[in-house]
Each structure stands twice: as C-alpha cells, then as structure tokens.
Write a protein that holds these residues in place. Structure first.
Motif, mmCIF file in Angstrom:
data_model
loop_
_atom_site.group_PDB
_atom_site.id
_atom_site.type_symbol
_atom_site.label_atom_id
_atom_site.label_comp_id
_atom_site.label_asym_id
_atom_site.label_seq_id
_atom_site.Cartn_x
_atom_site.Cartn_y
_atom_site.Cartn_z
ATOM 1 N N GLY A 17 34.218 30.684 40.562
ATOM 2 C CA GLY A 17 35.485 31.169 41.340
ATOM 3 C C GLY A 17 36.619 31.415 40.177
ATOM 4 O O GLY A 17 37.419 32.573 40.337
ATOM 5 N N SER A 18 36.961 30.549 39.433
ATOM 6 C CA SER A 18 37.987 30.933 38.486
ATOM 7 C C SER A 18 37.901 32.078 37.353
ATOM 8 O O SER A 18 38.810 32.852 37.116
ATOM 9 N N SER A 19 36.577 32.435 37.243
ATOM 10 C CA SER A 19 36.356 33.668 36.527
ATOM 11 C C SER A 19 36.178 34.830 37.069
ATOM 12 O O SER A 19 36.063 35.900 36.912
ATOM 13 N N LEU A 20 36.538 34.671 38.487
ATOM 14 C CA LEU A 20 36.711 35.826 39.434
ATOM 15 C C LEU A 20 37.898 35.825 40.245
ATOM 16 O O LEU A 20 37.836 36.665 41.514
ATOM 17 N N ALA A 21 38.773 35.222 39.798
ATOM 18 C CA ALA A 21 39.995 34.968 40.705
ATOM 19 C C ALA A 21 41.008 36.414 40.827
ATOM 20 O O ALA A 21 41.667 36.496 41.785
ATOM 21 N N ASP A 22 40.847 37.251 39.821
ATOM 22 C CA ASP A 22 41.569 38.397 40.003
ATOM 23 C C ASP A 22 41.069 39.648 39.229
ATOM 24 O O ASP A 22 40.006 39.289 38.365
ATOM 25 N N ALA A 23 41.634 40.898 39.066
ATOM 26 C CA ALA A 23 40.948 41.910 38.238
ATOM 27 C C ALA A 23 40.741 41.559 36.964
ATOM 28 O O ALA A 23 39.936 42.141 36.163
#
Ligand code: ASP
Length: 437
Positions: free
Chosen positions: A9-15
């Motif tokens: 999740g932290s690797s995909l938290a924003d753009a």
C-alpha cells in the motif's frame, strides 16, 4: 526468467509512488505479473483505503450515511488518475460499489474493492492486462485456499497474458462470494501467483530496504539481513519481527522460489533474500537476527526427586490444557520445571492454575513471576559453531544483566534468553554489539 512482483500500500499511495513502481517494472522485462495492494498511507496520520472501506461497511450496517467517507475513497483514486493523466474513469465502478455497500454487501467484498480498483488503475497506467483475482483464487467451503484449483487456474489464465496486473488480498468462495485473506494478505496473493507460474523469484516491494537484524526502535541503525532462510524467518517472526504476512511463505517455500524484499523508495538496494538454503559462502555473520518481546510470565515448580517421578510433566501440562492455555517454553532442571507463558493468557487464572498444579503434583513450591522479556538470537551459522551460547551469555553478563532462563532447541538455530523486562533493551543491545558491532 520470470519475476512476480507485489507492491504494498505505501508503494501505491499516490501518483508519485505509481511512477516509481512503473519505473521498477519497466526496468526489467522479466517483471511480468504484478500484484497490487490498495492505496496505503501517504503520511503518518493518513487513512488507508482498506480501512476506509471497512468504515463504509460499519456505517452501512448501522444504517448511517457513507457519503463523506466514500467521497474520500473516490478522491484517492481520482487524484491518482488525474495526476498520472490517465484516460480512465472509475465512475461506473464507484457507483456499483456504493450501491453494493448500501445494499449490505459482505464485509470482505467491500474491503476487497481497494485492491480491485487499484489494479484497474495500475493496469491502465502500465498498459498491462487486468486479471481479476476472483477468476483464479479459490477458497474451499471451510475458508482454506483450494490449492490445486487455484494454481492450475492461475497458470492457465496467465499463460494467455504476457503482462498482467492482479489485485491482491482476495479470492472467491465456492458460492461465488468474495473472501479476503487476513490483513496484509496481498503478500499471500503474490506468493500464490509466483508459485502457480513457477516464477524464478517473488519480489515483494515495500517501504524498507529489507529485514533488519534487529528492531530499529530498540537498536540504533541495525544492519539489513542479506540472506535469511524460511526457518530463520519463522523464528524471528515468532518474536514479532515481520516484513511479510506469515502465510505468504508457504506457497513459494514448497517449491523453493526465493522471496526478495525490496524498497520501492530505494530500488537500487538489494534488500533481503528469503531462501530455503543459503550457500555458506554468503555467511559473514554468526547470527542472522535478534528479536524479542516483553510480556511473559514464568511458572516455576520445584519438587525433590522430580526427575524420577513418572508422569510429573504430563500432569503439569494437563493443568494448562484444561485451562486452554498454550505455553511457549519449558526449561527444566533436575528437581525444577519452569513454564514460560504470555502474561496476557494467564493473567485472569493464575490462582486457579497454581491450585490445580498443587492438587495434581503436590510440589514443594510453585511460584509465578511476571515481567519476563524474551530475546531470541537466530542464526543458521550457529549450528555446530562452538561458543555462540557462551558469547551470548558473557555479553549479557558484561552488561550487568541477570539471565533468568535460557533455552536452545536442538535445531541450534535459535537461542532464547529470558531477562527482566527492565533489562530488555540492555540485553538486546549487548548481544547485537557482541555479534554485529
Ligand atoms: N489492503 C489490505 C490491508 O490493508 C491488504 C494488503 O495491503 O495486503 O490489509
């Protein structure tokens, strides 16, 4: 060569994180099957999408409005889509999910939508195919993974795709409803896909550069573990050191696929390799890692001639069994036997346990002492290596700490030392400094 990758999740938290992920994937053409979590936290008091989805479920089940929280979920995805300038709208998906929540869809279905939506966005961004976990991950009626059907189906489906993104965390029950793994379960999906596709490696991308030799909250700047075996990992995980969902080990372990823990924010770091066997030429440390936990109690039972009394140990353990209590360690002497148990588990029944032990074994004395901390020193290189236990004990003694118990299993990959909770940090650091410096 085939790599299966899972991004947390932290690797995909924003753009911005999506861009890092795409760079990692595009850097190597063997990175073909990608498993994604739902968007995690962007900053420390941010909310994870999965938590917001659980909140939607809770609100809907109390017949309360979900508009505010659902709007936040939509905004998370829409933000990523617009920042990445994608030609994609999730509006019809949002509408369908909102309606399902309001119609009291199952808790697991609702929670799973975080991964589902994120995989659609990632597939669109990378130009990869989207393959729903619902079509390949199957549970039995008892909620356990249907291994055979799952592996065969995934293999068959993915053999028709050169590159694909698959949502983590969930699969489908025989009646067609969605079921999730426990929290952090996208790690398991990644492992299942790696196994089904006989991948050469399962890369698990997170926000740390691998597993550390000790908890950084206890030891300053601990070194990264370069190689660890599945068994050592299990020993350290028992003491609370984890970077991976515990159940993610099994699918890949069975067929010897290594797991590489990597850092999305520092992709050049080699990370930690989790493997079945390590070639000894890799070993430069005697120990692989140290972990520990507070919150244990020790019951000490003494009786003259205990060693020759047949059935003594069984009667003691029966008392615990009757109270439905599991014990952790059982160090013993000639006329004494101790049981190490998590304090939480016995706190409400100490008196009755003592009374039952007295009734069943007529000992000379029984005492329960709280405030025990356990420190576990783990290392495959300790096997057959003389003097390691001695070094552990002297390091602790030199730090003026008293050892209350010591336990080394005959597998020799683990030495567990019990000290007073007040001495926990001192003991942990003394051992770390002795072996790692
Ligand atoms: N999104 C799920 C969770 O927060 C699963 C995962 O990230 O692996 O637990």
């Amino acid at each position: 060569m085939l790599r299966v990758l899972k991004f947390g999740g932290s690797s995909l938290a924003d753009a911005q994180q999506f861009e890092k992920v795409a760079n990692i994937i595009k850097a190597d053409d063997t990175r073909r099957f990608i498993i994604v979590s739902a968007p995690g936290k962007r900053f420390s008091d941010d909310e994870k999408v999965t938590d917001m989805l659980y909140e939607c479920y809770n609100l809907a089940s109390k017949k309360l409005a979900i508009d505010e929280i659902f709007a936040k979920i939509e905004a998370r995805y829409n933000g990523i889509i617009s920042d990445l300038k994608l030609d994609l709208s999730l509006q019809s998906e949002f509408d369908r999910i909102r309606t399902a929540i309001l119609n009291h869809a199952g808790r697991d279905y609702i929670a799973s939508r975080g991964e589902y939506l994120n995989a659609i966005v990632m597939a669109n961004y990378l130009g990869f195919d989207f393959v729903d976990a619902e079509s390949g991950i199957f549970f039995n009626d008892n909620g356990k993974l249907d291994n055979k059907k799952t592996y065969e189906t995934i293999e068959q489906i993915l053999s028709e795709h050169t590159h694909a993104v698959i949502p983590g965390f969930y699969g489908v029950m025989p009646n067609g409803t969605i079921k999730t793994f426990t929290r952090g379960g996208s790690d398991i999906t990644g492992s299942i896909v790696a196994r089904a596709m006989s991948a050469d490696i399962y890369e698990n991308w997170t926000d740390v550069s691998g597993m550390l030799m000790a908890d950084p909250r206890c030891v300053k700047n601990p070194k990264v573990i370069e190689h660890i075996t599945y068994r050592e990992l299990r020993e350290l995980a028992y003491m609370g050191a984890t970077v991976l969902h515990e159940d993610a080990i099994f699918p890949v372990r069975e067929c010897g696929i290594p797991i590489n823990i990597r850092n999305t924010n520092a992709p050049a770091d080699a990370g930690t390799m989790i493997v079945s066997e390590v070639d000894n030429s890799f070993d430069n440390e005697v120990i692989t890692g140290i972990a520990g936990k507070k919150g244990f109690s020790i019951i000490t039972i003494e009786k003259d001639m205990m060693n020759s009394e047949i059935g003594f140990g069984r009667r003691v353990l029966e008392v615990l069994e009757n109270h439905q209590i599991s014990w952790e360690h059982l160090p013993s002497g000639i006329d004494a036997m101790s049981l190490v148990i998590a304090t939480d588990v016995i706190k409400d029944c100490k008196e009755s346990i003592i009374a039952d032990i007295i009734k069943k074994t007529s000992p000379d004395s029984v005492v329960i002492e709280d405030g025990l901390a356990l420190v576990s020193v783990v290392g495959r290189s300790m096997v057959g290596n003389k003097g390691t236990a001695g070094r552990v004990c002297s390091a602790i003694a030199e730090a003026q700490v008293n050892i209350k118990m010591i336990d080394q299993g005959s597998s020799e990959i683990n030495i567990i030392v019990g000290v007073s909770e007040d001495d926990f940090l001192t003991a942990l650091n003394a051992i770390y400094n002795e072996f790692v410096g």
